[in-house]
Design a protein around this motif. Structure first.
Motif: not given
Length: 152
Positions: A9-24
């Motif tokens: 989960i931490d690695v996935l959260a890091k990946a989301k931060r790297a690309i600028g957050g969640a898709y809206i």
């Protein structure tokens, strides 16, 4: 087991931060349009990159520092820690195969649709678990069948 899941989960959260957050998504947007596919492609690539970076660190630690604790209890503790770390990395190796499979599904236009029912998986589920291949309902049914066959 819980540690490995938390690490994932931490690695996935890091990946989301790297690309600028969640898709809206917007209300008038078509499901799995080009923008959504591009977002999940970037997320999956960033997730894979994060896992590979963590794995490289583990390999470097294994090469740099063999376990040489003088005290038997310390040595046993260190060996247990390394065993847990190696199991975590093996789990992440399997996760990379699932990420590669999800990337293939994006390229083939199958990403985001349940492999059992063909229904949309949903952006919320994909945001939480980008490698999901089934809707929540299909996954629950699969797990019930698996439990029944295990109990026999």
């Amino acid at each position: 087991m819980a540690t490995a899941l938390i690490d994932e989960i931490d690695v996935l959260a890091k990946a989301k931060r790297a690309i600028g957050g969640a898709y809206i998504a917007t209300a008038d947007e078509e499901y799995m349009n080009d923008a959504q596919q591009d977002y999940f492609r970037k997320l999956l690539m960033a997730w894979k990159r994060s896992i590979l970076e963590a794995s490289a660190g583990t390999l470097q630690q294994l090469q740099d520092g063999p376990i040489r604790d003088a005290d038997l209890n310390d040595r046993a503790s260190s060996e247990t820690d390394w065993g847990i770390e190696l199991r975590t990395r093996d789990r992440q190796r399997k996760l990379i195969a699932k990420i590669d499979s999800a990337m293939r599904r994006i390229e083939e236009g199958e990403y985001g649709y349940c492999e059992v029912t063909g229904e949309p998986i949903g952006l919320g589920r994909l945001e939480a678990r980008p490698i999901a291949t089934m809707t929540v309902e299909a996954q629950e049914a699969h797990e019930r069948r698996e439990k029944v066959s295990r109990d026999d």
